[in-house]
Design a protein around this motif. Structure first.
Motif, PDB file in Angstrom:
ATOM      1  N   TYR A 216     -11.650   3.717  -4.345  1.00  0.00           N
ATOM      2  CA  TYR A 216     -12.526   3.467  -5.427  1.00  0.00           C
ATOM      3  C   TYR A 216     -11.878   3.033  -6.738  1.00  0.00           C
ATOM      4  O   TYR A 216     -12.271   1.992  -7.438  1.00  0.00           O
ATOM      5  CB  TYR A 216     -13.238   4.649  -5.962  1.00  0.00           C
ATOM      6  CG  TYR A 216     -14.046   5.035  -7.218  1.00  0.00           C
ATOM      7  CD1 TYR A 216     -15.382   3.975  -7.424  1.00  0.00           C
ATOM      8  CD2 TYR A 216     -13.691   5.753  -7.949  1.00  0.00           C
ATOM      9  CE1 TYR A 216     -14.968   4.548  -8.233  1.00  0.00           C
ATOM     10  CE2 TYR A 216     -14.016   6.005  -9.194  1.00  0.00           C
ATOM     11  CZ  TYR A 216     -14.814   5.218  -9.493  1.00  0.00           C
ATOM     12  OH  TYR A 216     -15.225   4.958 -11.108  1.00  0.00           O
ATOM     13  N   LEU A 217     -10.780   3.323  -6.563  1.00  0.00           N
ATOM     14  CA  LEU A 217      -9.828   2.697  -7.946  1.00  0.00           C
ATOM     15  C   LEU A 217      -9.526   1.374  -7.688  1.00  0.00           C
ATOM     16  O   LEU A 217      -8.988   1.037  -8.456  1.00  0.00           O
ATOM     17  CB  LEU A 217      -8.641   4.063  -7.474  1.00  0.00           C
ATOM     18  CG  LEU A 217      -8.569   5.868  -7.905  1.00  0.00           C
ATOM     19  CD1 LEU A 217      -7.420   6.000  -7.478  1.00  0.00           C
ATOM     20  CD2 LEU A 217      -9.210   6.063  -9.037  1.00  0.00           C
ATOM     21  N   LYS A 218      -9.636   1.161  -6.912  1.00  0.00           N
ATOM     22  CA  LYS A 218      -8.844  -0.386  -6.952  1.00  0.00           C
ATOM     23  C   LYS A 218     -10.388  -1.241  -6.820  1.00  0.00           C
ATOM     24  O   LYS A 218      -9.698  -2.228  -6.822  1.00  0.00           O
ATOM     25  CB  LYS A 218      -8.489  -0.628  -5.478  1.00  0.00           C
ATOM     26  CG  LYS A 218      -7.074   0.165  -4.955  1.00  0.00           C
ATOM     27  CD  LYS A 218      -6.092  -1.230  -3.979  1.00  0.00           C
ATOM     28  CE  LYS A 218      -6.542  -0.430  -2.274  1.00  0.00           C
ATOM     29  NZ  LYS A 218      -5.891  -0.228  -1.144  1.00  0.00           N
ATOM     30  N   SER A 219     -11.619  -0.416  -6.602  1.00  0.00           N
ATOM     31  CA  SER A 219     -12.370  -1.094  -6.922  1.00  0.00           C
ATOM     32  C   SER A 219     -13.357  -1.859  -8.221  1.00  0.00           C
ATOM     33  O   SER A 219     -13.020  -1.028  -9.482  1.00  0.00           O
ATOM     34  CB  SER A 219     -13.648  -0.710  -5.519  1.00  0.00           C
ATOM     35  OG  SER A 219     -14.314   0.450  -7.005  1.00  0.00           O
ATOM     36  N   GLU A 220     -14.696  -2.840  -8.563  1.00  0.00           N
ATOM     37  CA  GLU A 220     -14.482  -2.680  -9.054  1.00  0.00           C
ATOM     38  C   GLU A 220     -15.774  -1.925 -10.214  1.00  0.00           C
ATOM     39  O   GLU A 220     -16.057  -2.297 -11.149  1.00  0.00           O
ATOM     40  CB  GLU A 220     -15.304  -4.396  -9.277  1.00  0.00           C
ATOM     41  CG  GLU A 220     -14.610  -5.786  -8.694  1.00  0.00           C
ATOM     42  CD  GLU A 220     -15.455  -6.778  -9.654  1.00  0.00           C
ATOM     43  OE1 GLU A 220     -16.921  -6.695  -9.839  1.00  0.00           O
ATOM     44  OE2 GLU A 220     -14.723  -7.932  -9.341  1.00  0.00           O
ATOM     45  N   ARG A 221     -16.340  -0.672  -9.014  1.00  0.00           N
ATOM     46  CA  ARG A 221     -16.918   0.397  -9.809  1.00  0.00           C
ATOM     47  C   ARG A 221     -15.972   1.306 -10.362  1.00  0.00           C
ATOM     48  O   ARG A 221     -16.866   2.156 -11.430  1.00  0.00           O
ATOM     49  CB  ARG A 221     -17.047   0.817  -8.645  1.00  0.00           C
ATOM     50  CG  ARG A 221     -18.134   0.733  -6.988  1.00  0.00           C
ATOM     51  CD  ARG A 221     -18.359   0.928  -6.181  1.00  0.00           C
ATOM     52  NE  ARG A 221     -17.903   1.966  -5.241  1.00  0.00           N
ATOM     53  CZ  ARG A 221     -16.924   1.802  -4.208  1.00  0.00           C
ATOM     54  NH1 ARG A 221     -17.180   0.208  -4.587  1.00  0.00           N
ATOM     55  NH2 ARG A 221     -15.905   2.694  -3.646  1.00  0.00           N
ATOM     56  N   ARG A 222     -14.976   0.845 -11.048  1.00  0.00           N
ATOM     57  CA  ARG A 222     -13.877   1.514 -11.292  1.00  0.00           C
ATOM     58  C   ARG A 222     -13.625   1.465 -13.199  1.00  0.00           C
ATOM     59  O   ARG A 222     -13.048   0.804 -12.579  1.00  0.00           O
ATOM     60  CB  ARG A 222     -12.375   2.484 -10.835  1.00  0.00           C
ATOM     61  CG  ARG A 222     -11.202   2.616 -11.667  1.00  0.00           C
ATOM     62  CD  ARG A 222     -11.998   4.251 -10.968  1.00  0.00           C
ATOM     63  NE  ARG A 222     -10.046   5.025 -12.309  1.00  0.00           N
ATOM     64  CZ  ARG A 222     -10.411   6.536 -12.682  1.00  0.00           C
ATOM     65  NH1 ARG A 222     -11.181   7.219 -11.996  1.00  0.00           N
ATOM     66  NH2 ARG A 222      -9.028   6.841 -13.150  1.00  0.00           N
ATOM     67  N   ILE A 223     -14.196   2.008 -13.582  1.00  0.00           N
ATOM     68  CA  ILE A 223     -14.312   1.272 -14.895  1.00  0.00           C
ATOM     69  C   ILE A 223     -13.314   1.188 -15.266  1.00  0.00           C
ATOM     70  O   ILE A 223     -12.324   2.279 -15.459  1.00  0.00           O
ATOM     71  CB  ILE A 223     -15.529   2.319 -16.038  1.00  0.00           C
ATOM     72  CG1 ILE A 223     -16.533   1.655 -15.156  1.00  0.00           C
ATOM     73  CG2 ILE A 223     -15.328   1.248 -17.568  1.00  0.00           C
ATOM     74  CD1 ILE A 223     -18.095   2.667 -16.148  1.00  0.00           C
ATOM     75  N   PRO A 224     -12.884   0.422 -15.685  1.00  0.00           N
ATOM     76  CA  PRO A 224     -11.025   0.489 -16.228  1.00  0.00           C
ATOM     77  C   PRO A 224     -11.469   0.968 -17.849  1.00  0.00           C
ATOM     78  O   PRO A 224     -11.790   2.155 -18.956  1.00  0.00           O
ATOM     79  CB  PRO A 224     -10.513  -0.987 -17.375  1.00  0.00           C
ATOM     80  CG  PRO A 224     -11.428  -2.265 -16.440  1.00  0.00           C
ATOM     81  CD  PRO A 224     -13.038  -1.003 -16.479  1.00  0.00           C
TER      82      PRO A 224
END
Lengths: 239, 239
Positions: A216-224
């Motif tokens: 998840y942390l590497k995905s685009e789902r994680r908002i910066p």
């Protein structure tokens, strides 16, 4: 499928729900992150704010919709989802302990918000910057080490890898998020305070290494991290 | 018998637990209100603060002790006690809704605290009075009417005498306490805001008339409003 309704441009309190759903591998529709022409955007949040919209009235996001149920307040949402997805003890005392710990994480997140908005959420940061500098100093010097020392004690008392012992619960994901946010917002003060909290750092690493969390942390789902979130970095508030 | 551990000189968040126990007619030992030579006083609270003391670590009071269980965070304590004493729906969705509403009451109580302590809890009021005046103005003008309007909507949507319909839950007691505290702290602003919230006022009256609550409010067990509590009256913060 669950519907999660939260601000699409920031992690905020909604991230505690996202982390739970991601770690559980539970499918969810992050409604406000859809394109605007597919029902996304901040209007998707606003239509439920302050008791508006379909379903039981909630004041502020995150809102969780599960069939007939609409629920607000991150503590209540996690207390609902945790036992369904193996991220809470099953017994009553354990469920209440997980809730207690997550509510404590939420309290710290609220204090972090108030370091940059001590006077009013409705005012800009620049309208309350001297007050923010005073508030942040008190947070860094007194509250931050006290909070981290508290979580250190909880981890020591549990005697396991996680807050409640050998099994992870949603409050572990919450503590991970809190520490990550503190590192972003107050890198100098957090590094200093974490020197006295090795069990908290170990917990942070352990959560980051959980396979679904790592993905998840590497995905685009994680908002910066960014300048609109609850955790914000202003150099003048750190030190 | 339950042990409740909370500051003996103020109502604060602990009052949400006291009201639940009183309405339930549940016997409890309000530990810190015992005489000092019988284990009472603020030291009885301090020995559990910030993760200290026997039992599972909690950060701040109220602490509830029930046999082997030690629990902190008012939302978790009420979620534990409510279903045991008929002050929560039995079904899962209803239990979560009661928790959501009580957590919202607790959020407002936190905002009230921050009107007189916007910079830091560790500083005196006189060290943050100009900031308190700005914070209180925003609370009175924006937040207070918005919060009361929200609870008005909840009561309207339930269609009954109480927040969740025909049966009282612990969040009704919480909302009663919140409104009473607002009347004490901000009499002018609260009177004005309550003019637009008749269902909230009716709920307040209904809770005050519940026999065990009425008896409690007249008893010496009810700590008077005062200058040390979360709800404080400073004329310069009202208007």
């Amino acid at each position: 499928m669950y519907q999660l309704i939260y601000w699409p441009m920031l992690q905020g309190r909604g991230e505690l729900v996202r982390l739970l759903l991601e770690d559980a591998g539970a499918p969810y529709d992050d409604v406000a992150r859809r394109p605007a022409d597919e029902g996304g955007g901040i209007d998707a949040v606003r239509e439920h704010m302050h008791g508006e919209g379909e379903g039981a009235p909630g004041f502020a996001p995150p809102f969780l919709i599960d069939g007939e149920l609409k629920l607000a307040q991150v503590g209540a949402v996690c207390a609902y989802l945790g036992p369904r997805h193996g991220l809470s003890p099953d017994d009553e005392a354990g469920r209440m302990r997980a809730l207690q710990l997550q509510l404590t994480v939420v309290d710290v997140i609220g204090e972090v918000h108030d370091t940059h908005h001590p006077i009013a959420s409705s005012l800009y940061y620049d309208e309350q910057r001297p007050e923010a500098e005073r508030a942040a100093r008190a947070f860094r010097e007194q509250r931050l080490p006290t909070w981290l020392d508290y979580f250190e004690r909880v981890l020591e008392s549990g005697g396991g890898d996680y807050l409640l012992g050998t099994q992870a619960c949603y409050a572990d994901l919450g503590l991970f998020q809190l520490v990550q946010g503190l590192r972003f917002a107050f890198p100098v003060a957090t590094e200093r305070a974490l020197a006295g909290a090795p069990a908290v750092v170990a917990l942070e690493d352990r959560v980051a290494a959980r396979p679904r969390i790592a993905a998840y942390l590497k995905s685009e789902r994680r908002i910066p991290w960014g300048k609109d979130g609850i955790f914000r970095h202003y150099a003048e508030l750190d030190g």
